[in-house]
Write a protein that holds these residues in place. Structure first.
Motif, PDB file in Angstrom:
ATOM      1  N   GLU A  39       0.831  -1.199   0.000  1.00 24.45           N
ATOM      2  CA  GLU A  39       0.000   0.000   0.000  1.00 24.45           C
ATOM      3  C   GLU A  39       0.866   1.250   0.000  1.00 24.45           C
ATOM      4  O   GLU A  39       0.516   2.273  -0.603  1.00 24.45           O
ATOM      5  CB  GLU A  39      -0.911  -0.005   1.227  1.00 24.45           C
ATOM      6  CG  GLU A  39      -1.853   1.178   1.299  1.00 24.45           C
ATOM      7  CD  GLU A  39      -2.514   1.330   2.645  1.00 24.45           C
ATOM      8  OE1 GLU A  39      -3.722   1.643   2.684  1.00 24.45           O
ATOM      9  OE2 GLU A  39      -1.829   1.152   3.675  1.00 24.45           O
ATOM     10  N   CYS A  40       2.018   1.169   0.662  1.00 25.45           N
ATOM     11  CA  CYS A  40       2.949   2.294   0.748  1.00 25.45           C
ATOM     12  C   CYS A  40       3.357   2.780  -0.640  1.00 25.45           C
ATOM     13  O   CYS A  40       3.465   3.976  -0.894  1.00 25.45           O
ATOM     14  CB  CYS A  40       4.179   1.883   1.557  1.00 25.45           C
ATOM     15  SG  CYS A  40       5.342   3.225   1.859  1.00 25.45           S
ATOM     16  N   ASP A  41       3.567   1.833  -1.571  1.00 29.70           N
ATOM     17  CA  ASP A  41       3.936   2.199  -2.947  1.00 29.70           C
ATOM     18  C   ASP A  41       2.813   2.989  -3.619  1.00 29.70           C
ATOM     19  O   ASP A  41       3.074   3.892  -4.421  1.00 29.70           O
ATOM     20  CB  ASP A  41       4.246   0.945  -3.758  1.00 29.70           C
ATOM     21  CG  ASP A  41       5.471   0.205  -3.235  1.00 29.70           C
ATOM     22  OD1 ASP A  41       6.553   0.806  -3.194  1.00 29.70           O
ATOM     23  OD2 ASP A  41       5.337  -0.973  -2.855  1.00 29.70           O
ATOM     24  N   LEU A  42       1.565   2.641  -3.310  1.00 29.48           N
ATOM     25  CA  LEU A  42       0.427   3.362  -3.879  1.00 29.48           C
ATOM     26  C   LEU A  42       0.264   4.737  -3.237  1.00 29.48           C
ATOM     27  O   LEU A  42      -0.045   5.719  -3.919  1.00 29.48           O
ATOM     28  CB  LEU A  42      -0.855   2.547  -3.686  1.00 29.48           C
ATOM     29  CG  LEU A  42      -0.891   1.156  -4.330  1.00 29.48           C
ATOM     30  CD1 LEU A  42      -2.154   0.412  -3.913  1.00 29.48           C
ATOM     31  CD2 LEU A  42      -0.814   1.259  -5.835  1.00 29.48           C
ATOM     32  N   CYS A  43       0.471   4.790  -1.918  1.00 32.53           N
ATOM     33  CA  CYS A  43       0.343   6.070  -1.206  1.00 32.53           C
ATOM     34  C   CYS A  43       1.298   7.120  -1.763  1.00 32.53           C
ATOM     35  O   CYS A  43       1.011   8.320  -1.732  1.00 32.53           O
ATOM     36  CB  CYS A  43       0.599   5.873   0.283  1.00 32.53           C
ATOM     37  SG  CYS A  43      -0.704   4.969   1.144  1.00 32.53           S
ATOM     38  N   GLN A  44       2.441   6.666  -2.281  1.00 32.33           N
ATOM     39  CA  GLN A  44       3.429   7.607  -2.820  1.00 32.33           C
ATOM     40  C   GLN A  44       2.985   8.209  -4.149  1.00 32.33           C
ATOM     41  O   GLN A  44       3.625   9.126  -4.654  1.00 32.33           O
ATOM     42  CB  GLN A  44       4.779   6.906  -2.956  1.00 32.33           C
ATOM     43  CG  GLN A  44       5.399   6.579  -1.594  1.00 32.33           C
ATOM     44  CD  GLN A  44       6.652   5.743  -1.698  1.00 32.33           C
ATOM     45  OE1 GLN A  44       7.607   6.123  -2.367  1.00 32.33           O
ATOM     46  NE2 GLN A  44       6.661   4.601  -1.036  1.00 32.33           N
ATOM     47  N   PHE A  45       1.877   7.704  -4.701  1.00 27.26           N
ATOM     48  CA  PHE A  45       1.250   8.333  -5.859  1.00 27.26           C
ATOM     49  C   PHE A  45      -0.027   9.070  -5.447  1.00 27.26           C
ATOM     50  O   PHE A  45      -0.890   9.342  -6.264  1.00 27.26           O
ATOM     51  CB  PHE A  45       0.929   7.282  -6.929  1.00 27.26           C
ATOM     52  CG  PHE A  45       2.131   6.845  -7.715  1.00 27.26           C
ATOM     53  CD1 PHE A  45       2.579   7.573  -8.807  1.00 27.26           C
ATOM     54  CD2 PHE A  45       2.839   5.721  -7.340  1.00 27.26           C
ATOM     55  CE1 PHE A  45       3.691   7.179  -9.520  1.00 27.26           C
ATOM     56  CE2 PHE A  45       3.963   5.313  -8.049  1.00 27.26           C
ATOM     57  CZ  PHE A  45       4.389   6.046  -9.146  1.00 27.26           C
TER      58      PHE A  45
END
Length: 539
Positions: free
Chosen positions: A258-264
């Motif tokens: 989810e962290c990778d998505l939050c960075q977008f």
């Protein structure tokens, strides 16, 4: 991101889409249509690339916090410093300075233990040596006062189930899960239940914090506890936690990807959290004794129960189907391109899309709003904190004059009877507070179909009960005496005393059409019981 209106084709109907039978064929068809009308489907999101933590951005929030602190606007200062902490680069001097600034706010408001935690974090994150003496002086002062810190409870202790149900992990033995004539599951009383009795105590499977500053920067994104000194995820600017325990738990179960998505700049999504946690759970529990799913025991913390929650997909419009497919394709694209999701999970891209598509529907259909309340008069103030998925609580049907209501302790939901429930009677909530007294039948019917795709057949709808203003009054004189007694008790903080009186009144309700007094007494009864749950407090 495309809107459904950009690709609507008058020749495509939801019936035609659903006739394709498999979810992946529906998704493929809608994805092909989207790409036909907008070949660069993800371009807008990807244009800026990943938005990493930024000390420059953190400095802006820190300056705002310092300004608010000078003006003694401590609440806004707290929010600003927490935003600075969320944006500061991990282990940087700026992170240390942001912790130091928030520690000063906490000290000024008498939160000495929280202040000490932040001072320790500041010292661990390269706090400038030339400013350290002043910080250590503040630490000494906070230590001297920590023992005098006033106890502020966000909620009372979670009660216990007196008679746990051996077949439903979260529920009382006074209820069971049954299937109706259409195969749908619902909850039925197996014994007489008295008003106020606890029916279930359930932790959420996943939660998604609200987007307002008073939600994001005051509550743990994992357990939803009120927390004035949240700590950040080291990788993204979105997630904040009350402790290392919550941060580590979130990372282990779902936030790693989810962290990778939050960075977008994706908001926290219940559907995504559910899929990520569910797949992780399946990978971890395979072969572990007692974890296999056979349908005989209902466990709220197990992914299979969440998968089985209703979707009402067959009743959805083309717009709904498109939005679900579009979100599934976008999340799949970003997890494929920017994360290690597929290297850590034995799952195909098609299956991931199917799960995202499925959980888009069952999370939007079954999510509950987690609230906190404040009662200092006959009226009650409500603030939404987050949305959450509860496996068992989601099985309760709707009734426009529900006999069950929720009380939230952090993220834990306590289901209590709001009036007497007879053995054999369905246990029902009132969805989104669409109750007969406030909303005419036509409005209720429209909204319930819009959000939940069903036509209500409860007694209030079948008999077309009038709205509050048109109900019989009831014994107004006795009610006014009760109101006076309640207001006096609230001023004296005597909740338990007046609750006994109101509980007795509720237990005297008949099954006939309620009066104005009945509706008001039931509302007051529920509000008084909610006083034990999450509280709106002044910082």
């Amino acid at each position: 991101m495309l809107s459904p209106g950009e690709i609507e084709d008058p020749q495509i109907t939801s019936e035609q889409l659903l006739s394709l039978k498999s979810d992946i064929r529906i998704i493929d068809m809608l994805e092909e249509l989207a790409q036909k009308h907008c070949p660069s489907q993800f371009q807008d999101i990807e244009t800026g690339g990943k938005i990493s933590k930024s000390n420059e951005k953190a400095l802006t929030f820190r300056d705002e916090g310092r300004k608010m602190l000078r003006q003694k606007n401590y609440f806004k200062a707290l929010l600003a410093f927490t935003q600075s902490i969320a944006n500061a680069e991990d282990k940087s001097e700026m992170l240390g300075l942001a912790y130091g600034g928030r520690a000063e706010v906490l000290f000024e408001k008498g939160y000495f233990n929280e202040c000490l935690n932040d001072i320790e974090r500041a010292l661990q994150n390269n706090y400038p040596k030339d400013l350290e003496a002043k910080l250590l002086e503040k630490q000494t002062q906070a230590q001297a006062n920590a023992g005098k810190q006033a106890l502020r409870k966000y909620h009372e202790d979670v009660p216990s189930l007196k008679h746990p149900n051996p077949k439903i992990s979260a529920a009382s033995s006074s209820v069971e899960i049954q299937r109706d004539q259409y195969g749908g599951r619902h909850v039925v009383a197996t014994a007489n239940i008295e008003a106020g009795e606890v029916i279930a105590i359930e932790n959420p499977y996943v939660v998604a914090i609200g987007t307002k500053p008073s939600q994001r920067f005051l509550h743990c994104h994992e357990c939803l506890q009120l927390c004035y000194n949240l700590i950040p995820c080291p990788g993204c600017r979105t997630a904040l936690y009350c402790s290392d325990k919550c941060r580590n738990s979130a990372w282990e179960w779902y936030h790693h990807n989810e962290c990778d998505l939050c960075q977008f700049d994706f908001n926290e999504l219940l559907s995504v959290k559910t899929v990520l946690k569910g797949l992780r759970q399946l990978n971890k529990t395979v072969g572990i004794e007692g974890q296999q799913f056979d349908g005989t025991i209902f466990k709220s913390d197990r992914y299979e129960e969440i998968q089985e929650l209703q979707t009402n997909k067959e009743k959805r419009s083309v717009r709904d189907l498109f939005e679900a497919a579009n979100e599934a394709c976008i999340i799949h694209h970003f997890l494929t391109k920017y994360s290690d999701f597929f290297s850590k999970n034995d799952i195909s891209g098609e299956r991931l899309k199917e799960l995202l598509f499925h959980h888009y529907f069952n999370t939007t259909l079954n999510k509950l709003s987690v609230e906190k309340t404040k009662k200092n008069s006959i009226d009650t103030e409500y603030h939404e904190v987050a949305e959450a998925i509860y496996a068992f609580s989601s099985l309760l049907n709707h009734d426009c004059y529900g006999n069950v209501f929720p009380v939230f302790h952090g993220g834990t939901i306590i289901l209590r009877a709001s009036r007497n429930i007879k053995s054999g009677e369905s246990c029902c909530l009132t969805y989104r507070n669409y109750n007969f007294a406030e909303f005419p039948k036509l409005v209720r019917s429209h909204q319930l179909w819009r959000f939940f795709q069903f036509t209500c057949t409860c007694e209030a709808c079948e008999n077309n009960w009038p709205i509050f203003d048109c109900l019989n009054s009831g014994d107004v004189e006795k009610y006014q005496k009760l109101v006076d007694q309640i207001n006096t008790s609230l001023k004296q903080s005597d909740i338990s005393g007046v609750l006994k009186v109101v509980t007795k009144k509720v237990k005297e309700f008949t099954t006939a059409e309620p009066t104005k007094v009945d509706v008001n007494v039931k509302r007051i009864f529920c509000d008084l019981l909610k006083c034990s749950g999450n509280k709106i407090t002044d910082f």
